[in-house]
Design an enzyme around this catalytic site. Sequence first.
Site, PDB file in Angstrom:
ATOM      1  N   GLU A 183       0.982  -1.213   0.269  1.00 29.33           N
ATOM      2  CA  GLU A 183      -0.094  -0.318   0.156  1.00 29.33           C
ATOM      3  C   GLU A 183       1.032   1.352  -0.009  1.00 29.33           C
ATOM      4  O   GLU A 183       1.472   1.062   0.575  1.00 29.33           O
ATOM      5  CB  GLU A 183      -0.794   0.052   1.285  1.00 29.33           C
ATOM      6  CG  GLU A 183      -1.839   1.564   1.371  1.00 29.33           C
ATOM      7  CD  GLU A 183      -2.572   0.921   2.767  1.00 29.33           C
ATOM      8  OE1 GLU A 183      -2.726   0.299   3.457  1.00 29.33           O
ATOM      9  OE2 GLU A 183      -3.313   1.769   2.973  1.00 29.33           O
TER      10      GLU A 183
ATOM     11  N   LYS B 254       4.121   0.911   9.817  1.00 23.13           N
ATOM     12  CA  LYS B 254       4.366   1.854   9.329  1.00 23.13           C
ATOM     13  C   LYS B 254       4.191   3.438   9.496  1.00 23.13           C
ATOM     14  O   LYS B 254       4.648   4.634   9.782  1.00 23.13           O
ATOM     15  CB  LYS B 254       3.613   2.667   7.604  1.00 23.13           C
ATOM     16  CG  LYS B 254       4.759   1.009   6.478  1.00 23.13           C
ATOM     17  CD  LYS B 254       3.791   1.227   5.482  1.00 23.13           C
ATOM     18  CE  LYS B 254       3.186   0.067   4.895  1.00 23.13           C
ATOM     19  NZ  LYS B 254       2.272   0.262   3.684  1.00 23.13           N
TER      20      LYS B 254
ATOM     21  N   ARG C 149       5.261 -12.653  10.497  1.00 23.76           N
ATOM     22  CA  ARG C 149       6.146 -11.513  10.197  1.00 23.76           C
ATOM     23  C   ARG C 149       7.323 -11.967  10.051  1.00 23.76           C
ATOM     24  O   ARG C 149       7.578 -12.324  11.000  1.00 23.76           O
ATOM     25  CB  ARG C 149       5.227 -10.394  10.794  1.00 23.76           C
ATOM     26  CG  ARG C 149       3.983  -9.870  10.483  1.00 23.76           C
ATOM     27  CD  ARG C 149       3.535  -9.001  10.842  1.00 23.76           C
ATOM     28  NE  ARG C 149       3.667  -7.455  10.473  1.00 23.76           N
ATOM     29  CZ  ARG C 149       3.301  -6.916   9.414  1.00 23.76           C
ATOM     30  NH1 ARG C 149       1.973  -7.512   9.001  1.00 23.76           N
ATOM     31  NH2 ARG C 149       3.858  -5.566   9.309  1.00 23.76           N
TER      32      ARG C 149
HETATM   33  P1  ATP Z   1       0.699  -1.099   7.702  1.00 22.71           P
HETATM   34  O1  ATP Z   1       2.283  -1.860   8.414  1.00 22.71           O
HETATM   35  O2  ATP Z   1       0.299  -0.246   7.322  1.00 22.71           O
HETATM   36  O3  ATP Z   1      -0.364  -2.136   8.348  1.00 22.71           O
HETATM   37  P2  ATP Z   1       1.703  -3.632   5.896  1.00 22.71           P
HETATM   38  O4  ATP Z   1       3.101  -3.558   6.730  1.00 22.71           O
HETATM   39  O5  ATP Z   1       0.764  -4.596   6.061  1.00 22.71           O
HETATM   40  O6  ATP Z   1       1.305  -2.084   6.421  1.00 22.71           O
HETATM   41  P3  ATP Z   1       1.695  -3.194   3.211  1.00 22.71           P
HETATM   42  O7  ATP Z   1       2.407  -2.273   2.069  1.00 22.71           O
HETATM   43  O8  ATP Z   1       0.657  -4.033   3.499  1.00 22.71           O
HETATM   44  O9  ATP Z   1       2.386  -3.331   4.283  1.00 22.71           O
HETATM   45  O10 ATP Z   1       2.658  -4.614   2.878  1.00 22.71           O
HETATM   46  C1  ATP Z   1       2.975  -4.724   1.977  1.00 22.71           C
HETATM   47  C2  ATP Z   1       3.192  -6.793   1.972  1.00 22.71           C
HETATM   48  O11 ATP Z   1       4.322  -6.914   3.087  1.00 22.71           O
HETATM   49  C3  ATP Z   1       2.502  -7.328   1.909  1.00 22.71           C
HETATM   50  O12 ATP Z   1       2.044  -8.895   1.817  1.00 22.71           O
HETATM   51  C4  ATP Z   1       2.614  -7.723   3.508  1.00 22.71           C
HETATM   52  O13 ATP Z   1       2.631  -9.222   4.149  1.00 22.71           O
HETATM   53  C5  ATP Z   1       3.803  -7.505   3.573  1.00 22.71           C
HETATM   54  N1  ATP Z   1       4.695  -7.948   5.372  1.00 22.71           N
HETATM   55  C6  ATP Z   1       4.116  -6.168   5.540  1.00 22.71           C
HETATM   56  N2  ATP Z   1       5.669  -6.295   6.547  1.00 22.71           N
HETATM   57  C7  ATP Z   1       5.859  -7.077   6.593  1.00 22.71           C
HETATM   58  C8  ATP Z   1       6.866  -7.941   7.700  1.00 22.71           C
HETATM   59  N3  ATP Z   1       7.365  -7.509   8.682  1.00 22.71           N
HETATM   60  N4  ATP Z   1       7.291  -9.311   7.251  1.00 22.71           N
HETATM   61  C9  ATP Z   1       6.830  -9.803   6.130  1.00 22.71           C
HETATM   62  N5  ATP Z   1       6.126  -9.555   5.065  1.00 22.71           N
HETATM   63  C10 ATP Z   1       4.901  -8.132   5.912  1.00 22.71           C
HETATM   64 MG    MG Z   2      -1.251  -4.301   4.652  1.00 19.09          MG
END
Ligand code: ATP
Ligand code: MG
Length: 560
Positions: A33, A269, A259
């Site tokens: 996003e 974020k 994660r």
């Molecule tokens: P927010 O912090 O706003 O909830 P998010 O970290 O989920 O957002 P996105 O932009 O939706 O951010 O993430 C893009 C992709 O990265 C998604 O498929 C998410 O699952 C993956 N992702 C985000 N954070 C992690 C993490 N800490 N470890 C592994 N994958 C991640």
């Molecule tokens: Mg997300």
Amino acid sequence: MTDSAPRDFIRQIIHDDLESGKHAGIVTRFPPEPNGYLHIGHVMSICLNFGVADETGGRTYLRFDDTNPGREDEEYVRAIKDDVRWLGFDWADRLTHASDYFGRLYEAAETLIGLGLAYVDSLSADEIREFRGTLTEPGKDSPFRDRSVDENLALFRRMRAGEFGDGELVLRAKIDMASPNINLRDPALYRIRHVTHQTTGDAWCIYPMYDFAHTLSDAFEGITHSLCTLEFEDHRPLYNWFLDVLQPPHRPRQIEFSRLNLAYTITSKRKLNALVTEKIVSGWDDPRMPTIAGMRRRGYPPTALRDFVRRAGVTKKDKLIEMGMLENCVREALGDPAPRRMAVLRPLRVVLTNYPEGQVETVQAANHPNDPSMGMRDVPFSRELWIEQDDFMEDAPRKFFRLKPGGEVRLRAAYIIRCDEVVKDADGNVTELRCTYDADTRSGEGGSDRKVKGTIHWVSAAHAIDAEVRLYDRLFNVANPNTADDFHEALNPASLECVAAKLEPALADAEAGVAVQFERLGYFCPDSGDDAPGARVFNRIVTLRDSWAKLEKQELAGQG
Ligand code: ATP
Ligand code: MG
């Protein structure tokens, strides 16, 4: 580009699906996003999605999940593309946006209405929340749940035409208000928002919800394996419900993994955004930030990040990984390529009283101790030098092998010197050492092969380049700031120290972002940021040794 990755459970599934002929080729996507910069957690998702496709000759989409107008920004889109490319991945012509599919998503919503599987609800947001029930209590049906297909269609079209205000109506899937899975209690599909969208402008005033848009975007793109983090596990039944009832030609499979969390770091974020807007850091690319942009500016090479996530592995277990592991990957990646240089971070003046005034000679120093092919460089040597303050100790213990009154030390690539006199200011601070050099001991020459225990680095005062060197430390001083009530309280007040350093002249042509090793101190690179225009600024990428290792292990162990 591939770093051969171990076969984790996802790679095993993919392997099996190719072998059984279920799929002829693998298609994945990385769906950020654009509401912030990418961080170390995203590196894991990028490496996994692009990695499994690369390893199997498949394809990967970079898809911007831009269903939340207002929170999203072109700056983030640009940064995300830069970051993915810098990590070494290529989406070729597969750059998409969820908004590319707004037309098809709208049609799919009408299809659901036609099937009697979606309805327009007139309850307010608060009422919807009340009706939803809780984890232990079932929800209640909305009084509008049984509107006819025709009425729903007419209302939905009027929503799209802009006849209602924000939040007045919402389109919901008709699933099961008593489902033990709250995600299945008639989730919202479309809501009204009179907001200009960064790519579709004012074409729409209704926007699809994440689950609906994401599932169908996966299906439209022919994604075979939709890899996401564990918090979406409870959404999988909804993901599959959309596929079951709409029967798109491609049926993607959602698979969740845990994660990646890094100790002493936050990877939300929202919180990273707060650090930027509250000016706790200088920007998203502040070298202390766990963002890709920050780590790049700091001087972490992309190979180190890829190596790190490979070692962290893809699992279903929650994990908090030591920062030391990331830093070790950085050290390993830099050890071979980084040329050695001399720099003094906290200078102490040394005057060689028996060295002729005005004389300059050139000594040769190896650019790399283990790689003669990197050659030698000239380093000017003269009567006045800078050494590191803590390479001198006045009341030194017996085992202190650097410089002490009456003691001797070797200057790297040059001579052995002896400290004859310590000069102090009125407050008793040491301001200068008066030393003599032994002209017979020049390194690499046939002279005396006299040995001393210590060797220290130095820079000729007359030739030194002045630079600001930024020494970074952990941004947080508790192991898991994610769980702190207020992450501000977990901030490390000493995460940045700036020192006025003296560099050897060869460092004049160091390139931004390209690492060198300052001998005995760590890896450094010229800063590429623009917060000190005109100044010569170096970032410390990482120290040579891990001074946190023990503490970090203890703290993480204490966390159970
Ligand atoms: P927010 O912090 O706003 O909830 P998010 O970290 O989920 O957002 P996105 O932009 O939706 O951010 O993430 C893009 C992709 O990265 C998604 O498929 C998410 O699952 C993956 N992702 C985000 N954070 C992690 C993490 N800490 N470890 C592994 N994958 C991640
Ligand atoms: Mg997300």
